[in-house]
Motif scaffolding. Sequence first.
Motif, PDB file in Angstrom:
ATOM      1  N   PRO A 190      23.628  54.486  40.220  1.00  0.00           N
ATOM      2  CA  PRO A 190      24.152  53.323  39.493  1.00  0.00           C
ATOM      3  C   PRO A 190      25.239  52.613  40.294  1.00  0.00           C
ATOM      4  O   PRO A 190      26.026  53.243  40.994  1.00  0.00           O
ATOM      5  CB  PRO A 190      24.706  53.941  38.198  1.00  0.00           C
ATOM      6  N   LEU A 191      25.245  51.272  40.178  1.00  0.00           N
ATOM      7  CA  LEU A 191      26.215  50.454  40.911  1.00  0.00           C
ATOM      8  C   LEU A 191      27.362  50.063  39.983  1.00  0.00           C
ATOM      9  O   LEU A 191      27.139  49.571  38.872  1.00  0.00           O
ATOM     10  CB  LEU A 191      25.534  49.192  41.451  1.00  0.00           C
ATOM     11  N   PHE A 192      28.590  50.256  40.462  1.00  0.00           N
ATOM     12  CA  PHE A 192      29.786  49.835  39.738  1.00  0.00           C
ATOM     13  C   PHE A 192      30.539  48.833  40.607  1.00  0.00           C
ATOM     14  O   PHE A 192      30.911  49.146  41.738  1.00  0.00           O
ATOM     15  CB  PHE A 192      30.676  51.048  39.440  1.00  0.00           C
ATOM     16  N   TYR A 193      30.730  47.612  40.068  1.00  0.00           N
ATOM     17  CA  TYR A 193      31.414  46.566  40.845  1.00  0.00           C
ATOM     18  C   TYR A 193      32.711  46.183  40.146  1.00  0.00           C
ATOM     19  O   TYR A 193      32.706  45.771  38.976  1.00  0.00           O
ATOM     20  CB  TYR A 193      30.534  45.327  40.965  1.00  0.00           C
ATOM     21  N   ALA A 194      33.818  46.318  40.839  1.00  0.00           N
ATOM     22  CA  ALA A 194      35.128  45.962  40.295  1.00  0.00           C
ATOM     23  C   ALA A 194      35.757  44.909  41.183  1.00  0.00           C
ATOM     24  O   ALA A 194      35.808  45.078  42.404  1.00  0.00           O
ATOM     25  CB  ALA A 194      36.024  47.200  40.227  1.00  0.00           C
ATOM     26  N   SER A 195      36.228  43.819  40.584  1.00  0.00           N
ATOM     27  CA  SER A 195      36.865  42.785  41.406  1.00  0.00           C
ATOM     28  C   SER A 195      37.838  41.976  40.575  1.00  0.00           C
ATOM     29  O   SER A 195      37.819  42.004  39.344  1.00  0.00           O
ATOM     30  CB  SER A 195      35.819  41.862  42.034  1.00  0.00           C
ATOM     31  N   TYR A 196      38.683  41.261  41.290  1.00  0.00           N
ATOM     32  CA  TYR A 196      39.608  40.300  40.697  1.00  0.00           C
ATOM     33  C   TYR A 196      39.132  38.924  41.162  1.00  0.00           C
ATOM     34  O   TYR A 196      38.840  38.762  42.349  1.00  0.00           O
ATOM     35  CB  TYR A 196      41.029  40.587  41.193  1.00  0.00           C
ATOM     36  N   PRO A 197      39.032  37.939  40.267  1.00  0.00           N
ATOM     37  CA  PRO A 197      38.463  36.639  40.670  1.00  0.00           C
ATOM     38  C   PRO A 197      39.228  36.007  41.828  1.00  0.00           C
ATOM     39  O   PRO A 197      40.449  35.908  41.796  1.00  0.00           O
ATOM     40  CB  PRO A 197      38.595  35.798  39.397  1.00  0.00           C
ATOM     41  N   ILE A 198      38.487  35.563  42.834  1.00  0.00           N
ATOM     42  CA  ILE A 198      39.102  34.897  43.982  1.00  0.00           C
ATOM     43  C   ILE A 198      38.024  34.070  44.687  1.00  0.00           C
ATOM     44  O   ILE A 198      36.904  34.537  44.909  1.00  0.00           O
ATOM     45  CB  ILE A 198      39.749  35.926  44.957  1.00  0.00           C
ATOM     46  N   THR A 199      38.363  32.853  45.029  1.00  0.00           N
ATOM     47  CA  THR A 199      37.460  31.978  45.765  1.00  0.00           C
ATOM     48  C   THR A 199      37.410  32.412  47.225  1.00  0.00           C
ATOM     49  O   THR A 199      38.448  32.718  47.806  1.00  0.00           O
ATOM     50  CB  THR A 199      37.978  30.524  45.696  1.00  0.00           C
ATOM     51  N   LYS A 233      27.182  47.954  36.326  1.00  0.00           N
ATOM     52  CA  LYS A 233      28.414  47.866  35.537  1.00  0.00           C
ATOM     53  C   LYS A 233      29.418  47.020  36.312  1.00  0.00           C
ATOM     54  O   LYS A 233      29.646  47.257  37.502  1.00  0.00           O
ATOM     55  CB  LYS A 233      28.986  49.262  35.267  1.00  0.00           C
ATOM     56  N   THR A 234      30.010  46.024  35.646  1.00  0.00           N
ATOM     57  CA  THR A 234      31.004  45.166  36.293  1.00  0.00           C
ATOM     58  C   THR A 234      32.322  45.270  35.548  1.00  0.00           C
ATOM     59  O   THR A 234      32.356  45.468  34.331  1.00  0.00           O
ATOM     60  CB  THR A 234      30.543  43.699  36.316  1.00  0.00           C
ATOM     61  N   PHE A 235      33.401  45.107  36.307  1.00  0.00           N
ATOM     62  CA  PHE A 235      34.743  45.268  35.750  1.00  0.00           C
ATOM     63  C   PHE A 235      35.659  44.229  36.381  1.00  0.00           C
ATOM     64  O   PHE A 235      35.838  44.231  37.603  1.00  0.00           O
ATOM     65  CB  PHE A 235      35.248  46.695  36.057  1.00  0.00           C
ATOM     66  N   GLN A 236      36.179  43.291  35.552  1.00  0.00           N
ATOM     67  CA  GLN A 236      37.163  42.332  36.075  1.00  0.00           C
ATOM     68  C   GLN A 236      38.541  42.967  35.924  1.00  0.00           C
ATOM     69  O   GLN A 236      39.065  43.082  34.813  1.00  0.00           O
ATOM     70  CB  GLN A 236      37.100  41.005  35.320  1.00  0.00           C
ATOM     71  N   ALA A 237      39.111  43.366  37.039  1.00  0.00           N
ATOM     72  CA  ALA A 237      40.375  44.099  37.022  1.00  0.00           C
ATOM     73  C   ALA A 237      41.566  43.149  36.918  1.00  0.00           C
ATOM     74  O   ALA A 237      41.433  41.936  37.092  1.00  0.00           O
ATOM     75  CB  ALA A 237      40.489  44.943  38.299  1.00  0.00           C
ATOM     76  N   GLU A 238      42.744  43.718  36.662  1.00  0.00           N
ATOM     77  CA  GLU A 238      43.946  42.894  36.521  1.00  0.00           C
ATOM     78  C   GLU A 238      44.489  42.441  37.869  1.00  0.00           C
ATOM     79  O   GLU A 238      45.280  41.508  37.939  1.00  0.00           O
ATOM     80  CB  GLU A 238      45.023  43.642  35.742  1.00  0.00           C
ATOM     81  N   ASP A 239      44.098  43.094  38.932  1.00  0.00           N
ATOM     82  CA  ASP A 239      44.515  42.653  40.269  1.00  0.00           C
ATOM     83  C   ASP A 239      43.618  43.319  41.310  1.00  0.00           C
ATOM     84  O   ASP A 239      42.742  44.126  40.985  1.00  0.00           O
ATOM     85  CB  ASP A 239      45.997  42.937  40.532  1.00  0.00           C
TER      86      ASP A 239
END
Length: 636
Positions: free
Chosen positions: A264-273, A291-297
């Motif tokens: 299984p793939l788990f992707y965690a990131s903070y939005p950035i251009t 599974k995706t996770f928008q982290a706080e930083d």
Amino acid sequence: MTTEAQLKPEHQIEELERVTIRFAGDSGDGMQLTGTQFTRTAAVFGNDLATLPDFPAEIRAPAGSLPGVSGFQISFASTEIYTPGDRPDVLVAMNPAALKTNLGDLKPGGLLIVDKDEFEPTNLKKAAYETNPLEDGSLNGYQVVPISITRQNELALEGLPLSAKDKFRCRNFYALGLVLWLYGRTLDTTIKWATEQFKRRPDILEANLRALRAGYNFGETTELFRVQYRVPPAKVPPGVYRHISGNEATALGFVAASVLSGLPLFYASYPITPASDILHELSKLKNFGIKTFQAEDEIAAIGAAIGAAYGGHLGLTGTSGPGLALKSEALNLAVMTELPIVVIDVQRAGPSTGMPTKTEQADLLQAMFGRNGDSYVAIVAPCTPSDCFYMAIEAFRIALKYMVPVVFLSDGYLGNGSEPWRIPDISELPKIEWHYAEPQEGKFNPYRRDPKTLARPWAVPGQRGLEHRIGGLEKSGETGDISYDPRNHHEMTLARKGKVERIVQDIPPLEVTGPEEGDLLVLGWGGTYGSITSACDNARKRGLSVASAHLRYLNPFPANLGDVLKRYRKVLIPELNTGQLALLIRGRFLIDAIPFNKISGQPFKIAEIEGKIDEVLGLRDEYVLEFTRSAGVSGG
């Protein structure tokens, strides 16, 4: 009685091999959507194509101002092409600011379509025009077609219960309809897209379709255009194709890695251009177990990815330049714990916040060395938007086999750019090897390495017999316990370095296009592939002894790189930075490589690399890059 057919003017049909069009307007004019819809139509028609979306970082610069200009360039052809074109044949300028910031790139004699209704005193002043360029003769070197796009769009939408602002927003579809007619394309692809997109807003759908058809019909009935153009479909290998951007291909590549590995793939990131699209794409694919996770930083994001890898999943995080700097300490933790995470870096112009929507290749040395201690990671770099798919798979293939962090170096030009992509059969994709550690008799040693790869066992926590310490402190290679033993630290550092070096046994040799030996090798990496390939093709057509090679594996380098470099009298390295690959090549191989650097936030033009090739071969004086106020799509 006069029939409709009799009213339509006769249009000559001219066949062309390649056309480059740039749509430019205010940030609120929908130029990205206009360009994307034309691109979809060209892809469905069967043309080869490449695109260059270019827009300011500001969410909304003042309307009509130079910094607020947004543009989208597409080059489409009946032959294979590698870039979105150096200079547009056609410029569609929706206001004076769009004209001012883009006119310098339009080919002499090129077709210039402008919305003349927007060339009124207020907008001319915002664009710093002292006189109206449509009237002062300054555009005499172009085929100028001034059209009342705003007014005619209003007439087409008359009677619809929409605000004036909503009607104004539809004028991009009027321009799109006109250009689709000019190149003999149907409206079907755009109508199908709009019907799906606006299915819950029938009033908006009706307005956009009316504007689209009005623009198309204007082209068909006006006498302003005497010629209609045809660009035949390209001859491509058989298969099922789709139009894909680099960030879309990146997301699908990592999904494919999950399917191929069975993990299984788990992707965690903070939005950035310009990396945010990857989070958007992966979040749509929960049906693949993603599974995706928008982290706080940024730090939390990579920490979560490391945790996922520790738990036996594919741990993935993504960012852009300043985000990679923030992740550096945690990336070192992944190096020390020898966990197989992948870090995506979609590079942008820096340093610091820099120019967030502009491309650059200036994070290579950060990826190589931007951490404390002797910290080794593998680095891969796709060379085209569709290559992002394959290198994403490669990133996890390497990470899992060697239990090592891998940095995936894309860039804004690749991530936002797009091209046709032949969907591969799964049998064409590589196998991804991995295995979890099995419980054993006696104390488990988490650093009992594979003799061929030096990879340590991947011990998923919570299993009896696999208890072990983990963390940033140095561990004993014999017991896995914390160790300050001098010899142990020496040997563990060399082991971490050595397993990255051994990846060379698992990557393909560097391929050369052109003569196997000769006067000049042009060596590149990342998004410079298209410009370098086209420039070298042109040079060989002129009889020059010029070859090109492109690195997709940057750490380690392919095993034959040193031999390739020695076969040419000179080596030229074009890069969108101040010479980072050139520094590595000089230091590693003692080759007097010639750097050719551009740090403008824009990709190389083919002509620029050809100019430098001629200088290096002594065919001209020093080649100097030219930067003009209007040399770029957006004015930001």
